[in-house]
Write a protein that holds these residues in place. Structure first.
Motif, PDB file in Angstrom:
ATOM      1  N   ALA A   1       0.820  -1.118   0.018  1.00  0.00           N
ATOM      2  CA  ALA A   1      -0.292   0.039  -0.093  1.00  0.00           C
ATOM      3  C   ALA A   1       0.727   1.310   0.040  1.00  0.00           C
ATOM      4  O   ALA A   1       0.389   2.425  -0.491  1.00  0.00           O
ATOM      5  CB  ALA A   1      -0.842   0.012   1.263  1.00  0.00           C
ATOM      6  N   TRP A   2       2.147   1.254   0.322  1.00  0.00           N
ATOM      7  CA  TRP A   2       2.940   2.364   0.298  1.00  0.00           C
ATOM      8  C   TRP A   2       3.235   2.910  -1.130  1.00  0.00           C
ATOM      9  O   TRP A   2       2.924   2.521  -1.931  1.00  0.00           O
ATOM     10  CB  TRP A   2       4.390   2.107   0.946  1.00  0.00           C
ATOM     11  N   ASP A   3       3.375   4.189  -0.914  1.00  0.00           N
ATOM     12  CA  ASP A   3       3.778   5.049  -2.412  1.00  0.00           C
ATOM     13  C   ASP A   3       2.451   5.038  -3.385  1.00  0.00           C
ATOM     14  O   ASP A   3       2.764   4.861  -4.607  1.00  0.00           O
ATOM     15  CB  ASP A   3       5.011   4.467  -3.130  1.00  0.00           C
ATOM     16  N   GLY A   4       1.339   4.956  -2.792  1.00  0.00           N
ATOM     17  CA  GLY A   4       0.290   4.622  -3.722  1.00  0.00           C
ATOM     18  C   GLY A   4       0.270   5.763  -5.070  1.00  0.00           C
ATOM     19  O   GLY A   4      -0.003   5.375  -5.982  1.00  0.00           O
ATOM     20  N   THR A   5       0.651   7.038  -4.574  1.00  0.00           N
ATOM     21  CA  THR A   5       0.381   8.087  -5.631  1.00  0.00           C
ATOM     22  C   THR A   5       1.540   7.768  -6.875  1.00  0.00           C
ATOM     23  O   THR A   5       1.467   8.258  -8.001  1.00  0.00           O
ATOM     24  CB  THR A   5       0.985   9.354  -5.004  1.00  0.00           C
ATOM     25  N   GLN A   6       2.485   6.954  -6.590  1.00  0.00           N
ATOM     26  CA  GLN A   6       3.711   6.721  -7.610  1.00  0.00           C
ATOM     27  C   GLN A   6       3.248   5.260  -8.168  1.00  0.00           C
ATOM     28  O   GLN A   6       3.642   5.039  -9.381  1.00  0.00           O
ATOM     29  CB  GLN A   6       5.011   6.258  -6.805  1.00  0.00           C
ATOM     30  N   LYS A   7       2.539   4.525  -7.592  1.00  0.00           N
ATOM     31  CA  LYS A   7       2.210   3.083  -7.929  1.00  0.00           C
ATOM     32  C   LYS A   7       1.024   3.063  -8.917  1.00  0.00           C
ATOM     33  O   LYS A   7       0.843   2.663 -10.181  1.00  0.00           O
ATOM     34  CB  LYS A   7       2.175   2.098  -7.006  1.00  0.00           C
ATOM     35  N   LEU A   8      -0.253   3.781  -8.200  1.00  0.00           N
ATOM     36  CA  LEU A   8      -1.350   3.645  -9.038  1.00  0.00           C
ATOM     37  C   LEU A   8      -1.452   4.034 -10.485  1.00  0.00           C
ATOM     38  O   LEU A   8      -1.975   3.608 -11.262  1.00  0.00           O
ATOM     39  CB  LEU A   8      -2.561   4.443  -8.432  1.00  0.00           C
ATOM     40  N   PRO A   9      -0.790   5.202 -10.906  1.00  0.00           N
ATOM     41  CA  PRO A   9      -0.516   5.678 -12.475  1.00  0.00           C
ATOM     42  C   PRO A   9      -0.100   4.344 -13.285  1.00  0.00           C
ATOM     43  O   PRO A   9      -0.976   4.099 -14.275  1.00  0.00           O
ATOM     44  CB  PRO A   9       0.034   6.660 -12.446  1.00  0.00           C
ATOM     45  N   PHE A  10       0.806   3.625 -12.860  1.00  0.00           N
ATOM     46  CA  PHE A  10       1.354   2.509 -13.749  1.00  0.00           C
ATOM     47  C   PHE A  10       0.463   1.493 -13.444  1.00  0.00           C
ATOM     48  O   PHE A  10       0.442   0.556 -14.578  1.00  0.00           O
ATOM     49  CB  PHE A  10       2.642   2.185 -13.445  1.00  0.00           C
TER      50      PHE A  10
END
Ligand code: CS2
Length: 482
Positions: free
Chosen positions: A378-387
């Motif tokens: 769940a960490w770093d969702g703003t970085q992961k969700l786009p990809f």
């Protein structure tokens, strides 16, 4: 007396102690004293030590040129754990069959802020032919449009002080500048993080940075640099005390920082490496001209479903991937999302059956030996969700199909952030301040809350936030999760 005797304390893993490991432990078969350093790696976290270092460890049995200099860009933790162990650590492969393997590929560990000259010396050495990176999505210092983020504090600093960099991009450019000045060939740069088109994005960022420093350098990198795209895969939960104890019992040696992963591992690299690069294919790396197919399939099916299970799973009270995927509601969601939403957006690379691949991923998530915390994913969702999600979602919307299911992980992420913010728990994300502010302010009203999250324009492109179908789907999913 044996190292595993219950009465005597275990010896610490090191160059002198490792031959005495409990029989059955897999040990380096090559002479570590003969190993040269040919690889510089930025970001020697668990994934690197579970994955690339494992491949180089096998390669060293055939060719001593490919030892690793591991460079931490920030914290000294890895150096402090591994230097007393002469760079050795144990890799526990936890699966139907369990193996414990001592990895010897890391021959040097540097902490960049403490010793930049040693890092530059390694980067500029003629023997260094390849630089690999696992610095997580945020370590690429990219902006929402995918190019170099010139407003990133580290990039602002590095552009003002290019010979004293802090960022991965800054180090790569300064190393290349020294090679250019010395008349050496550039090193190949191999990005190993879960970003679509990782190598291309990194090359664009490196060339953009270099262009601000020296136009000739930028042109040289652009023309001669090798930045293959890659797909990396192996489920690697964070190390915990249970693993330390298990490794000590199994090997008879104390290891301050062992690593655990599943048995499955895959590394797919675009076939553009220079001819004097390490022979990665000889140790099972797939070299191909179709990385894109592998990488999209993995990012969308594995990581996309991982993030979905993480956010929805946490809201449903689960702690691990195993628990989440054993919940029939979530298993159905994962299966349907894969089959009906994600696979239709993919083009199968040669030889890969996407339906079988999806089933194999679910089977890996059900590995009872692996305790993979949903909180870690769940960490770093703003970085992961786009990809992981937004690409699939945008293409699904463009194709006129329903995005009802794909909106669920986004809404669940919003609810997860709100939950963490309201309970005062730390939010691990580069946008944590902003997310905490939004999370503390949620009202429970879907329209207002969703609007507050969608206003994060570095995460959600205008193309999506201006689309009524998208906004309504997220609002509906958000309301349904109440
Ligand atoms: C996970 C990945 O932590 C996460 O976000 O989705 O680290 C995943 O386990 C790896 O990409 C598997 O290769």
């Amino acid at each position: 007396m044996t190292a595993s005797s219950a009465t005597s304390p275990a010896l610490r893993l090191s160059a002198t102690s490792f031959p005495g490991a409990v029989p059955g432990t897999v040990l380096p078969t090559y002479d570590r004293d003969k190993v040269e350093i040919g690889v510089v790696h930025f970001g020697p976290g668990a994934f690197h030590r579970a994955h690339q270092a494992f491949y180089f460890d096998q390669l060293l049995a055939k060719d001593p040129r490919w030892g690793i200099c591991a460079v931490s860009l920030k914290s000294p933790g890895v150096r402090d754990a591994l230097v007393p162990q002469d760079g050795l650590y144990t890799l526990a492969q936890l699966d139907a069959e369990t193996t414990f393997r001592v990895i010897g590929a890391i021959r040097e560990v540097l902490v960049a802020p403490e010793d930049p000259p040693s890092v530059f010396a390694r980067l500029a050495a003629p023997t260094t032919r390849i630089v690999t990176l696992t610095v997580t999505e945020k370590g690429y210092t990219l902006s929402a449009d995918g190019g170099l983020d010139e407003n990133h504090p580290d990039i602002v600093h590095d552009l003002a002080n290019p010979r004293e960099p802090k960022s991965a991009v800054g180090y790569i450019v300064e190393g290349l500048r020294r090679r250019f000045a010395a008349g050496l060939a550039p090193y190949a740069v191999v990005a190993c993080d879960n970003l679509a088109d990782n190598g291309w994005r990194l090359k664009a960022a490196v060339v953009a940075f270099a262009g601000k420093v020296d136009a000739d350098l930028a042109a040289w990198i652009d023309a001669n640099g090798s930045f293959p795209r890659t797909m990396v895969d192996s489920i690697t939960p964070a190390t915990d005390d249970a693993l330390r104890a298990r490794v000590q019992t199994a090997t008879g040696l104390e290891d301050a920082w062992p690593i655990q992963r599943e048995a499955f591992t895959q590394w797919v690299v675009e076939d553009v490496l220079p001819s004097d690069a390490p022979d990665l294919a000889s140790v099972g790396v797939i070299l191909t001209d179709d990385v894109r197919g592998f990488e999209r399939a993995k990012l969308r099916l594995l990581n996309g479903v991982h993030s979905t299970l993480a956010y929805v799973g946490i809201l449903r009270g689960h702690e691990t991937v195993f628990e989440a995927v054993s919940d029939p509601v979530l298993e159905t969601l994962a299966r349907e999302m894969m089959a009906k939403d994600i696979i239709p957006t993919l083009t199968a690379p040669r030889g890969l059956d996407l339906a079988e691949y999806a089933e194999a991923i679910l089977a890996r998530f059900r590995n009872p030996e692996i305790r993979h915390l949903l909180a870690q994913i769940a960490w770093d969702g703003t970085q992961k969700l786009p990809f992981r999600i937004l690409g699939t979602l945008t293409e699904t919307l463009d194709a006129g199909r329903s995005i009802e299911r794909l909106a669920i992980p986004l809404a669940a992420w919003m609810r997860f952030i709100a939950l963490r913010a309201k309970t005062g728990e730390a939010i691990t994300d580069p946008l944590h301040d902003k997310l905490t502010e939004i999370g503390v302010g949620v009202t429970g009203d879907a329209k207002t809350d969703v609007a507050a999250f969608l206003a994060l324009d570095s995460v959600f492109p205008a193309k999506l936030t201006g689309n009524a179908t998208f906004v309504e789907a997220v609002e509906k999913a958000y309301a349904d999760l109440a």
